[in-house]
Design an enzyme around this catalytic site. Sequence first.
Site, mmCIF file in Angstrom:
data_model
loop_
_atom_site.group_PDB
_atom_site.id
_atom_site.type_symbol
_atom_site.label_atom_id
_atom_site.label_comp_id
_atom_site.label_asym_id
_atom_site.label_seq_id
_atom_site.Cartn_x
_atom_site.Cartn_y
_atom_site.Cartn_z
ATOM 1 N N GLY A 1 -44.019 35.833 3.566
ATOM 2 C CA GLY A 1 -43.564 37.027 4.275
ATOM 3 C C GLY A 1 -42.319 36.786 5.122
ATOM 4 N N LEU B 1 -47.571 36.426 6.317
ATOM 5 C CA LEU B 1 -48.688 37.308 6.643
ATOM 6 C C LEU B 1 -49.794 36.557 7.380
ATOM 7 C CD1 LEU B 1 -48.974 39.330 3.302
ATOM 8 C CD2 LEU B 1 -47.537 39.769 5.304
ATOM 9 N N ASN C 1 -43.809 31.234 -1.576
ATOM 10 C CA ASN C 1 -44.745 30.211 -2.045
ATOM 11 C C ASN C 1 -46.135 30.755 -2.356
ATOM 12 O OD1 ASN C 1 -45.149 30.775 0.641
ATOM 13 N ND2 ASN C 1 -45.940 28.748 1.125
ATOM 14 N N GLU C 2 -46.188 32.049 -2.694
ATOM 15 C CA GLU C 2 -47.486 32.694 -2.900
ATOM 16 C C GLU C 2 -48.360 31.984 -3.933
ATOM 17 O OE1 GLU C 2 -44.879 34.228 -1.943
ATOM 18 O OE2 GLU C 2 -45.451 35.801 -0.541
#
Lengths: 281, 281, 281
Positions: free
Chosen positions: A132, A87, A154-155
């Site tokens: 994303g 994103l 990997n958020e």
Amino acid sequence: MMRSKVLSLVPRATGACRTMSTATKLTTVEVNDKTGIATLTMNRPPVNGLNLELLRDLHKSIEEIEGNKSRGLILTSSNATIFSAGLDILEMYKPDKERIRAFWTSLQDVWLALYGSSVPTAAAINGHSPAGGCLLATACEYRVMLPKFTIGLNETKLGIVAPKWFMASFLSVLPRREAERALNQGRMFTTDEALQIGLVDEAASTKEEALDKCAQFIGTFAKVNPLARSLTKQQLRAVELEQLENERAQDLEKFLFFINQPAVQKGLGIYLESLKKKAKN
Amino acid sequence: MMRSKVLSLVPRATGACRTMSTATKLTTVEVNDKTGIATLTMNRPPVNGLNLELLRDLHKSIEEIEGNKSRGLILTSSNATIFSAGLDILEMYKPDKERIRAFWTSLQDVWLALYGSSVPTAAAINGHSPAGGCLLATACEYRVMLPKFTIGLNETKLGIVAPKWFMASFLSVLPRREAERALNQGRMFTTDEALQIGLVDEAASTKEEALDKCAQFIGTFAKVNPLARSLTKQQLRAVELEQLENERAQDLEKFLFFINQPAVQKGLGIYLESLKKKAKN
Amino acid sequence: MMRSKVLSLVPRATGACRTMSTATKLTTVEVNDKTGIATLTMNRPPVNGLNLELLRDLHKSIEEIEGNKSRGLILTSSNATIFSAGLDILEMYKPDKERIRAFWTSLQDVWLALYGSSVPTAAAINGHSPAGGCLLATACEYRVMLPKFTIGLNETKLGIVAPKWFMASFLSVLPRREAERALNQGRMFTTDEALQIGLVDEAASTKEEALDKCAQFIGTFAKVNPLARSLTKQQLRAVELEQLENERAQDLEKFLFFINQPAVQKGLGIYLESLKKKAKN
């Protein structure tokens, strides 16, 4: 650190205009006359950051491929080292109220269209694929990856929480134990690790070879009835698709609430500054 | 048979008083100043049988660790050969009406607190770990086990049925096919077998090495945002947590109904007699 | 192509009478006095095509085994090269309105009885096992297969969609990623491939050896409490069983709607013609 450069949520190129003409094509679709397979290429320099315009183009391209009787869809990137960096952080930092709603809604559209696509789908992952980028890859039915890149959700490393449907996409590919650990750790897998654990299905040494292997996978459906195949896939993926379809509005509000937290905005600001400094050096 | 000695549901030591002062500490919590990791040790000789008091102390200790900003929780045993032998059979044989309700409710509390813990959790399995011992281990995110011990949900061998949440914990670790077969068989896995099938993640030759490996696992979260990590874990484990939370009363009544069957009471009585005879020899 | 001969949905032998006396026994049940294990053999030449009569006999035999205190059930075939070729296509081509409802209802009965059986179940797969044959095998708890045969849910290759409960049976055995791909492809696995992926648990070189290995699996429950084992299995399989039980009528209507589509009837007719031609050559 090579890796940190592509850690999801990347800024648009310096000086890029915030709004783009809808005429701007950030994706291309090429259908192979011989095989009937459509290759959908993301082309938004420098890192295929998923902003509103790229997401809209992706959605249009997937719908186009659904409509043109293609035999299959291969998703890839025009970039030599990045599949998609995830994103676009500029969509989320000090966001415009209307635009950010359209942005998230478009992301939902793209995933629903890709995960639920009636044609066979494969990703030729020819570069890094965090967050994303990994979402798009795991929404496909098959993944072929080039060496020495990384992929993962990997958020948590970025201080955010992957929505339930990101997790659903990931869990449809990996065993629960491995998926949970990787999601908690925000782990990025190298190509070898991703192959070992089943996050990708094959490795390839060049983009051409990756595209070939994706085409071979799609070729396994040559003697399969397309309608029966499509209904079978829909039935298998119905739980995840219906969950998001039934919770779209709720999912959007959850995202907006989260992104508007002062601490999150502050974190995004610091991250953007660090990227600017890196760009200068 | 070494194995039969630790088959879950063990009696308290001969002569032990049925009620214990709440001041009695059956668990210890040590926080490492350097790493910030809390080690929670079960210490109820002879076999860490899970009775009401140990369960209450476990629950308090988990809540304490939640509250004291620890970086992680490692669950282990002070016993040289037994992690935990599971539920204390004396709680279930000719039970006191009030106490058995508190007992089962405390067991639910412990699992909900451990499976849903906001900090990273790991089990250093330094001894046999049947039934309730296996429940505690599978509620953690990571498992390191010493050689030549056994672990598993062996309830069917004891003539009882593991509740749905025991199964949920087990199924979050093992593939469905393997989990179902092991649950039906009441199978105890050796350390090597558990490692092979994924029921534990690593082997270690000493308790110190096991604690180190658990600490290393917790260390993988060093660069992860703690809030994002915690919310991610909660979201992943929400289905199982909510299922028990929504069915706590029903689950308690089901257990009470089952345990009060004359055939079950008779079976527990025979089992207790056999343990007494063994103790005399 | 050897494989095409056994691709599910096979016709009854030429000249076979459409309705059979209910007295016709298409299955046999033999209980081993020593082990207490019941062997249930399908015996409907030429290919154990699942027609109404075979399904009714299967259902009766499973219920008989449930009732006679057998220690376990082994499902196998009297045919040297075919376990079961799946649903009998003649039941679905230009079907009688009443009979086809009874046919599908009997198939539901058989799966519910076998998947939910209170005794341990194993399949000695002594021949090809496509579609409905694979459904029966995956409804069992254990699978032993002879070499050089094939097994799989190949419905999409036949232009049809496996119902949700076929998929549930399959997904209880295979990891999601592998199951989804195989279902979409209508893939038939060789014995070696099935063993590798976990679709079967063991290989055996003769039928006798396969029956022995099935009996050994059932023997692993010798020291397990039968009631606790049965309740444990029911609890684990409750989700899939309840889903079909709650949707039986809806599932029947869905099947009837699908099978009565002109395109489907046309396809079945063409397929039957091709089989007749092969039979003449």
